[in-house]
Design an enzyme around this catalytic site. Structure first.
Site, PDB file in Angstrom:
ATOM      1  N   ASN A  23     -12.275   0.517   5.272  1.00 38.36           N
ATOM      2  CA  ASN A  23     -11.275  -0.296   5.966  1.00 38.36           C
ATOM      3  C   ASN A  23     -11.680  -1.755   6.106  1.00 38.36           C
ATOM      4  OD1 ASN A  23      -9.646   1.884   6.043  1.00 38.36           O
ATOM      5  ND2 ASN A  23     -10.094   2.428   8.171  1.00 38.36           N
ATOM      6  N   ARG A 125       4.158   4.540  11.625  1.00 40.75           N
ATOM      7  CA  ARG A 125       3.334   3.379  11.236  1.00 40.75           C
ATOM      8  C   ARG A 125       4.157   2.183  10.762  1.00 40.75           C
ATOM      9  NH1 ARG A 125      -1.927   5.290   8.015  1.00 40.75           N
ATOM     10  NH2 ARG A 125      -2.718   3.332   8.852  1.00 40.75           N
ATOM     11  N   ILE A 335      -3.107   7.425  19.550  1.00 39.15           N
ATOM     12  CA  ILE A 335      -2.790   6.322  18.632  1.00 39.15           C
ATOM     13  C   ILE A 335      -1.636   6.684  17.681  1.00 39.15           C
ATOM     14  CG2 ILE A 335      -3.741   4.736  16.895  1.00 39.15           C
ATOM     15  CD1 ILE A 335      -5.007   4.385  19.660  1.00 39.15           C
ATOM     16  N   ARG A 405      -9.904   9.283  -1.284  1.00 34.79           N
ATOM     17  CA  ARG A 405      -9.396   7.974  -0.879  1.00 34.79           C
ATOM     18  C   ARG A 405     -10.406   7.215  -0.035  1.00 34.79           C
ATOM     19  NH1 ARG A 405      -3.570   7.592   1.489  1.00 34.79           N
ATOM     20  NH2 ARG A 405      -4.401   5.448   1.497  1.00 34.79           N
TER      21      ARG A 405
HETATM   22  C1  EPZ Z   1      -6.002   1.065  10.777  1.00 33.54           C
HETATM   23  O1  EPZ Z   1      -4.656   1.411  10.465  1.00 33.54           O
HETATM   24  C2  EPZ Z   1      -6.863   1.943   9.866  1.00 33.54           C
HETATM   25  N1  EPZ Z   1      -6.530   1.653   8.484  1.00 33.54           N
HETATM   26  C3  EPZ Z   1      -6.583   3.416  10.162  1.00 33.54           C
HETATM   27  O2  EPZ Z   1      -7.499   4.207   9.399  1.00 33.54           O
HETATM   28  C4  EPZ Z   1      -6.872   3.694  11.628  1.00 33.54           C
HETATM   29  O3  EPZ Z   1      -6.482   5.005  11.926  1.00 33.54           O
HETATM   30  C5  EPZ Z   1      -6.045   2.724  12.514  1.00 33.54           C
HETATM   31  O4  EPZ Z   1      -6.311   1.367  12.149  1.00 33.54           O
HETATM   32  C6  EPZ Z   1      -6.374   2.883  13.986  1.00 33.54           C
HETATM   33  O5  EPZ Z   1      -7.725   2.713  14.220  1.00 33.54           O
HETATM   34  C7  EPZ Z   1      -7.059   0.535   7.904  1.00 33.54           C
HETATM   35  O6  EPZ Z   1      -7.779  -0.244   8.484  1.00 33.54           O
HETATM   36  C8  EPZ Z   1      -6.710   0.307   6.474  1.00 33.54           C
HETATM   37  P1  EPZ Z   1      -2.776   0.215  13.711  1.00 33.54           P
HETATM   38  P2  EPZ Z   1      -3.444   0.487  11.003  1.00 33.54           P
HETATM   39  O7  EPZ Z   1      -1.859  -0.854  13.229  1.00 33.54           O
HETATM   40  O8  EPZ Z   1      -3.910  -0.890  11.118  1.00 33.54           O
HETATM   41  C9  EPZ Z   1       1.399   1.072  15.824  1.00 33.54           C
HETATM   42  C10 EPZ Z   1      -8.203   5.912   7.933  1.00 33.54           C
HETATM   43  O9  EPZ Z   1      -8.258   7.130   8.159  1.00 33.54           O
HETATM   44  N2  EPZ Z   1       1.890  -0.145  15.145  1.00 33.54           N
HETATM   45  O10 EPZ Z   1      -3.954  -0.188  14.500  1.00 33.54           O
HETATM   46  O11 EPZ Z   1      -2.277   0.791  10.182  1.00 33.54           O
HETATM   47  C11 EPZ Z   1       1.042   2.187  14.844  1.00 33.54           C
HETATM   48  O12 EPZ Z   1       2.160   2.928  14.458  1.00 33.54           O
HETATM   49  C12 EPZ Z   1      -6.969   5.111   8.406  1.00 33.54           C
HETATM   50  O13 EPZ Z   1      -9.092   5.257   7.377  1.00 33.54           O
HETATM   51  C13 EPZ Z   1       3.184  -0.574  15.396  1.00 33.54           C
HETATM   52  O14 EPZ Z   1       3.929   0.063  16.155  1.00 33.54           O
HETATM   53  O15 EPZ Z   1      -3.239   1.092  12.467  1.00 33.54           O
HETATM   54  C14 EPZ Z   1       0.025   2.998  15.638  1.00 33.54           C
HETATM   55  O16 EPZ Z   1       0.681   3.886  16.482  1.00 33.54           O
HETATM   56  C15 EPZ Z   1      -5.862   5.980   8.874  1.00 33.54           C
HETATM   57  N3  EPZ Z   1       3.619  -1.699  14.762  1.00 33.54           N
HETATM   58  C16 EPZ Z   1      -0.704   1.919  16.445  1.00 33.54           C
HETATM   59  O17 EPZ Z   1       0.150   0.777  16.469  1.00 33.54           O
HETATM   60  C17 EPZ Z   1       2.817  -2.427  13.900  1.00 33.54           C
HETATM   61  O18 EPZ Z   1       3.257  -3.434  13.338  1.00 33.54           O
HETATM   62  C18 EPZ Z   1      -2.060   1.502  15.878  1.00 33.54           C
HETATM   63  O19 EPZ Z   1      -1.902   1.291  14.505  1.00 33.54           O
HETATM   64  C19 EPZ Z   1       1.508  -1.972  13.677  1.00 33.54           C
HETATM   65  C20 EPZ Z   1       1.061  -0.835  14.313  1.00 33.54           C
END
Ligand code: EPZ
Length: 431
Positions: A23, A125, A335, A405
């Site tokens: 990540n 997401r 989350i 992945r």
């Molecule tokens: C990052 O995803 C990681 N991926 C994920 O890892 C990890 O699970 C996640 O952070 C949480 O730690 C990468 O870094 C590539 P978020 P990300 O935006 O950034 C909501 C793995 O297994 N949200 O922090 O996509 C979202 O739906 C992966 O390696 C909105 O509502 O996660 C979630 O409920 C899986 N609107 C929460 O926030 C937005 O615009 C946190 O998601 C963005 C997010």
């Protein structure tokens, strides 16, 4: 499709090495878009998502060279000319993190066309917070035929404008994407309620090495003074804390004595605390952690949170451990709204787990039996591998491309410490 065949029962013994963080590497590769100079990244894991990112950047005109042999974890990226600044659906559909190119593309070229990421196994997401932040910096963003069309303000330089952004929700890639947009913006940007994940700090370290002016990364308040231009840099990617955590649980669940090497113990605080509560013996070194357990594990409750809380990316793996602990554990996923896909597969192996809303209740200790199980997403796959390592008999894991992945040659690493695991089907071959 590749499968894993795992015979359970062996305690894991010896030293296992952690690769660079997927990540972090994904965000740092996207950051190369911000300069025409060469960016060299060290400690880049050889996993499928990195290959997808290479394809994404190359499709936009970048030169990307993934190292091999002795340099296999070094990547050279040069985005001298971005002839086709479009993140195409064919690539984005295989990896949501592709949306990380949105901010850098607008900042560098004044425009971007990025396919909207579709649904995901673990939750809706959306990327609404990415869009909202870019619009606050003056971008106009429209949606057409499944693509986001984004343009910087039509001021002379087509430059985004510094501003004040308070995230409605903590988002990791949202923080990273907007950080990369702000470094070339006109003026200062103040971000509040930012993600504090080590991946954000790692990206900020690279950007500052490229000439950016970022302060406060790793805290919930980040300040960026925009600059006109960035230059090339060399950067070493952080160790993968989720891979390290997965191996720590592998050592504990098998009743082994495992030294998890080349990791950053400071990034593992919440997990190490929970493992100690579960009765696992932990010895922490500067870049390694040794776990020892006689297999006598105690039930512990966990609740996933943003960093430095308990990581959602370790929830499934910890659930596998909870099936082997004496007592009842409650596991709450805060989350993502749909991150219990592994539960039914673990139940098929004999685990006693019930789910109500965002909370799973695990009653242990339950002996696990081998079964044919199906991987549904990256971390769910890891929990099935952990369960198979203690199950009676030979478990067949299908669709391990999910695992590829984010885990570099995991079967070889686990075999190196005594696991009976083999891959059926060609490595990285067709699905
Ligand atoms: C990052 O995803 C990681 N991926 C994920 O890892 C990890 O699970 C996640 O952070 C949480 O730690 C990468 O870094 C590539 P978020 P990300 O935006 O950034 C909501 C793995 O297994 N949200 O922090 O996509 C979202 O739906 C992966 O390696 C909105 O509502 O996660 C979630 O409920 C899986 N609107 C929460 O926030 C937005 O615009 C946190 O998601 C963005 C997010």
């Amino acid at each position: 499709m590749d499968k894993f065949v795992i015979r359970g029962g062996n305690p894991l013994l010896g030293t296992i090495k952690v690769s660079g963080a997927k990540n972090s590497a994904l965000a740092c590769m996207a950051a190369a878009i911000l300069t025409e100079d060469e960016v060299i990244l060290e400690n880049v894991p050889q996993v499928r998502d990195i290959e997808t990112e290479r394809r994404l950047l190359s499709s936009m005109g970048a030169e990307v060279e993934l190292g091999y042999g002795r340099a296999q974890h070094r990547t050279h990226i040069r985005c001298a000319v971005l002839s086709d600044p479009v993140a195409k659906y064919e690539i984005v559909k295989t990896m949501r993190a592709s949306s990380l190119v949105l901010g850098p593309l607008i900042a560098r070229t004044g425009m971007a066309r990025v396919a909207m990421p579709g649904g995901c196994a673990i939750g809706g997401r959306p990327i609404d917070l990415h869009i909202k932040g870019l619009e606050a910096m003056g971008a106009t963003i429209t949606q057409e035929h499944g693509y986001l069309e984004a343009r910087a303000p039509k001021n002379g330089e087509a430059r985004l404008k510094g501003t004040h952004i308070v995230f409605d929700k903590i988002t990791v890639t949202g923080t990273e994407d907007l950080l990369m947009a702000a470094v070339l913006a006109d003026g200062e940007t103040l971000f509040e309620n930012c993600a504090r994940e080590p991946e954000v700090t790692d990206l900020a370290a690279l950007l500052n090495a490229m000439g950016a002016k970022i302060s406060g990364a790793g805290t919930s308040t980040i300040r960026v003074h925009g600059v006109a231009k960035l230059h090339g840099a060399r950067h070493r990617i952080n160790p993968d804390r989720i891979e390290a955590g997965t191996f720590l649980i592998a050592g504990a669940i098998t009743g082994g004595d495992l030294n998890v090497d080349a990791c950053e113990p400071n990034h593992l605080g919440s997990l190490l605390g929970k493992l100690k509560q579960a009765g696992v013996r932990i010895d922490i070194g500067t870049d390694h952690v040794r776990v020892r357990s006689g297999g006598n594990l105690l039930a512990v409750d966990i609740s996933t949170e943003e960093y430095p809380g308990f990581p959602t990316d370790m929830q499934a793996q910890f659930m596998a451990l909870a099936t082997q602990a004496e007592g009842t554990s409650t596991i709450t996923e805060n989350i993502f709204e749909n991150r219990f896909m592994h539960v039914q597969e673990l139940v098929r192996m004999g685990a006693n787990i019930t789910v109500a809303g965002r909370t799973a209740t695990v009653r242990g200790k339950t002996p696990l039996q081998s079964a044919a199980v199906m991987c549904s997403d990256l971390r769910a796959s890891a929990s099935l591998v952990l369960a198979a390592l203690v199950a009676d008999g030979e478990t067949i894991l299908d669709r391990v491309y999910h695992m590829d992945r984010g885990y570099e040659r995991i079967e070889e690493k686990l075999r190196g410490v005594g696991a009976q695991i083999r891959r059926m089907g060609d490595v990285f071959g067709k699905k």
